[in-house]
Design a protein around this motif. Structure first.
Motif, PDB file in Angstrom:
ATOM      1  N   ASN A  20       0.316   5.197  -5.903  1.00 30.53           N
ATOM      2  CA  ASN A  20      -0.952   4.533  -5.635  1.00 30.53           C
ATOM      3  C   ASN A  20      -0.955   3.104  -6.133  1.00 30.53           C
ATOM      4  N   ALA A  38      -7.294   5.753   8.856  1.00 27.05           N
ATOM      5  CA  ALA A  38      -7.362   5.398   7.440  1.00 27.05           C
ATOM      6  C   ALA A  38      -8.571   6.039   6.782  1.00 27.05           C
ATOM      7  N   PRO A  50      -3.450  10.560  -0.500  1.00 28.41           N
ATOM      8  CA  PRO A  50      -4.116  10.848   0.779  1.00 28.41           C
ATOM      9  C   PRO A  50      -3.360  11.866   1.646  1.00 28.41           C
ATOM     10  N   GLY A 102     -10.476   6.747  -1.898  1.00 30.29           N
ATOM     11  CA  GLY A 102     -10.886   5.971  -0.732  1.00 30.29           C
ATOM     12  C   GLY A 102     -10.611   4.503  -0.902  1.00 30.29           C
ATOM     13  N   ASN A 103     -11.021   3.731   0.113  1.00 33.12           N
ATOM     14  CA  ASN A 103     -10.851   2.288   0.074  1.00 33.12           C
ATOM     15  C   ASN A 103     -12.008   1.651  -0.681  1.00 33.12           C
ATOM     16  N   LEU A 147       0.846  -1.186   0.000  1.00 32.74           N
ATOM     17  CA  LEU A 147       0.000   0.000   0.000  1.00 32.74           C
ATOM     18  C   LEU A 147       0.882   1.237   0.000  1.00 32.74           C
ATOM     19  N   VAL A 189      -0.900   5.774   3.324  1.00 26.66           N
ATOM     20  CA  VAL A 189      -2.153   5.071   3.617  1.00 26.66           C
ATOM     21  C   VAL A 189      -1.934   4.030   4.699  1.00 26.66           C
ATOM     22  N   ASN A 209      -8.695  -1.903  -1.275  1.00 25.35           N
ATOM     23  CA  ASN A 209      -7.565  -1.297  -1.958  1.00 25.35           C
ATOM     24  C   ASN A 209      -7.814   0.205  -2.028  1.00 25.35           C
ATOM     25  N   TYR A 210      -6.820   0.977  -1.576  1.00 32.80           N
ATOM     26  CA  TYR A 210      -6.955   2.425  -1.651  1.00 32.80           C
ATOM     27  C   TYR A 210      -6.664   2.847  -3.091  1.00 32.80           C
ATOM     28  N   THR A 211      -7.577   3.572  -3.691  1.00 35.67           N
ATOM     29  CA  THR A 211      -7.409   3.960  -5.092  1.00 35.67           C
ATOM     30  C   THR A 211      -8.097   5.287  -5.360  1.00 35.67           C
TER      31      THR A 211
END
Length: 549
Positions: free
Chosen positions: A384, A330, A398, A443-444, A317, A321, A452-454
């Protein structure tokens, strides 16, 4: 309790336990037995002063057989029995609960046994007339006085020798706990006994009992002391000597027992402060300090787990994040944010992948990504995701960054410069980059047990299109007007041009950087970038007019 011990022992592999001989535990047992038998030396010292003041020093040799038989041999035999559960467990891994119980209660049980043994030893000496040179002198003393003296002297010596054994074995048990924990993985959970109780007990032994003993000697047992051959002065000297001996032993051993856990705690806290999390503090005390040591160990376990999770998350990640997740901050709830997006891709990667073996290709990519990530992180960018040979970087999400547009362009220029100056796995590479600023969904995203944070949105799509458009325009870096309008610094960019982009209803205003070269230190060459972009735009317009689709 059994589960606690079993868990602690299970942490050591069977191979490790088997590789340890019985010598360490045999040495520990011998040290304990010798410590228990040392009460014999204390008794010899006491008796030596007694017979010296009574001018009957030869009597010391009459007492020695009883001393050796009871305080050494019998005491040593029972000490081995008391320690047996610990020895058996370490020797053959049997009954860990009994070993836990024996080691946890070792000081108290040892003190009780020595007190009982001392009371019996004193009774034998008292009844055999060892301390009375002429039994006829006892006829003038009332029976109640002799009975009281018999029980009082037995009690006093039992308390003195028992307290000596308690504080001594308490220190010995600390050494044993530390060795068993580190060598055998055998840890004893502290019961949380209050150190205050030790202080109160020590105060009673070194203050209350000596004062009471002296008062009784002067007021109640005066005739008995005269029968033993002591006048008032000698009685006071004898009681004072006994008090000083007990005071020295008790205070010294108690202070040592206090400082040892403090040093262990200090070392553990210093390790934590230095980032060393692989060393546990040996829980060697059974009082508040032991509870604190256990808490420090649990904290160290949590920090070690936290560091492991942070390091692991950092590989999969974005580090920012991962740090937010670990901190409990988070960005779980999706948000709409303004961000600058950077897309980077390797030019001609498909052809390159056909020329290189898989191992060589991985080496090239690893070196490439390691090099281009450095300027990204230096300018507050967050990688990312990796997409094959491509890389998606976000600025201002983020991680908040008011200068996100400037940092994105600066990172893009440094990436181009870095790639042009070196080889990766022995291969020269060229990179194309698109940069755009706009609103994104951040966001997740994922299923109930995997996220997955994207980032998503039109701004992301435009950055991707700009990166692809470099190929058609013959440029290396394209920046949207949305990004350009937010720039506060000076950059070697061309004038803006309107470009029709597939999938967009109206032309986009873009800025290019043109080609890069190795001349003049290998930096980015701004000269001719506008002309190159004009040619590319014209050629693209011609192709689009010939093929409207």
């Amino acid at each position: 309790m059994s589960e606690t011990v079993t868990t602690a022992v299970a942490s050591k592999s069977a191979k490790n336990v088997d590789s340890l001989s019985r010598k360490p535990i045999a040495k520990l047992r011998l040290g304990y037995v010798v410590a228990m038998a040392s009460v014999s030396l204390v008794d010899i010292a006491m008796n030596s002063v007694y017979f010296f003041l009574a001018d009957r020093l030869e009597q010391l040799f009459i007492v020695l057989p009883e001393n050796l038989l009871l305080l050494v041999l019998l005491n040593g035999f029972i000490a081995i029995r008391i320690y047996a559960p610990v020895y058996r467990f370490v020797a053959d891994q049997s009954n860990p609960a009994a070993a836990h119980e024996a080691l946890a209660h070792l000081p108290v049980r040892s003190a009780i046994w020595v007190a009982v043994l001392t009371a019996g030893y004193c009774s034998v000496l008292f009844l055999t007339g060892t301390f009375i040179p002429d039994p006829a002198l006892l006829e003038r003393i009332p029976e109640w006085n002799l009975t009281l003296a018999f029980f009082w002297f037995s009690f006093v010596y039992a308390v003195y020798y028992g307290s000596y054994s308690y504080f001594l074995i308490d220190n010995v048990a600390m050494d044993h706990r530390a060795t068993l924990a580190r060598e055998y993985g055998f840890e004893i959970e502290p019961r949380g006994h209050r150190f205050r109780n030790k202080l109160l007990f020590a105060f009673g032994v070194v203050a209350l009992i000596p004062v009471g003993h002296l008062i009784l000697d002067l007021l109640v047992f005066r005739d008995l002391r005269l029968a033993q051959g002591f006048d008032v002065t000698e009685t006071v000297l004898l009681d004072l000597f006994a008090t000083v001996v007990v005071l020295c032993f008790v205070v010294t051993l108690m202070v040592k027992g206090l400082l040892r856990p403090v040093r262990e705690l200090t070392a553990a806290v210093v390790d934590i402060d230095n980032g060393v999390l692989d060393r546990r503090a040996a829980v060697i005390s059974d009082d508040e300090l032991g509870v604190l040591m256990g808490a420090v160990n649990r904290m160290m376990d949590g920090l070690r787990e936290r560091a492991f999770i942070r390091g692991t998350f950092g590989h999969y990640l974005p580090k920012a994040v991962a740090a937010d997740i670990i901190a409990g901050n988070a960005p779980i709830e999706p948000t709409i944010e303004t961000a600058t997006i950077l897309f980077a891709d390797i030019e001609g990667f498909t052809a390159l992948s056909e020329e290189l073996s898989p191992a060589e290709l991985v080496e090239v990519l690893n070196e490439y990504f390691s090099a281009v990530i450095e300027p990204v992180q230096r300018h507050n960018g967050v990688v990312n995701q990796f997409q094959g040979d491509g890389m998606l970087v976000t600025f201002n999400v983020p991680v908040r960054d008011q200068s996100h547009a400037d940092h994105a362009v600066a990172a893009a220029l440094e990436i181009l410069d870095t790639v042009d100056k070196r080889r990766f796995g022995g291969v020269r590479l060229r990179t194309r980059i698109g940069v755009n600023t706009g609103l994104v969904f951040a966001g997740n995203v994922g299923s109930g047990d995997r996220f997955n944070y994207t980032v998503h949105g039109e701004a992301v799509n435009i950055a991707s299109r700009l990166e692809t458009l470099n190929k058609e325009l013959g440029t290396r870096l394209l920046i949207s007007s949305a990004t350009h309008d937010l720039l506060s610094g000076q950059y070697p960019l061309s004038k803006n041009r309107m470009v029709n982009v597939k999938g967009k209803g109206r032309p986009l205003s873009v800025y290019g950087c043109g080609e890069t070269g190795q001349a003049d230190g290998g930096g980015i060459a701004a000269e001719g970038s506008s002309a190159s972009l004009d040619l590319g735009v014209a050629e693209l317009a011609r192709r689009q007019s010939e093929n409207p689709e």
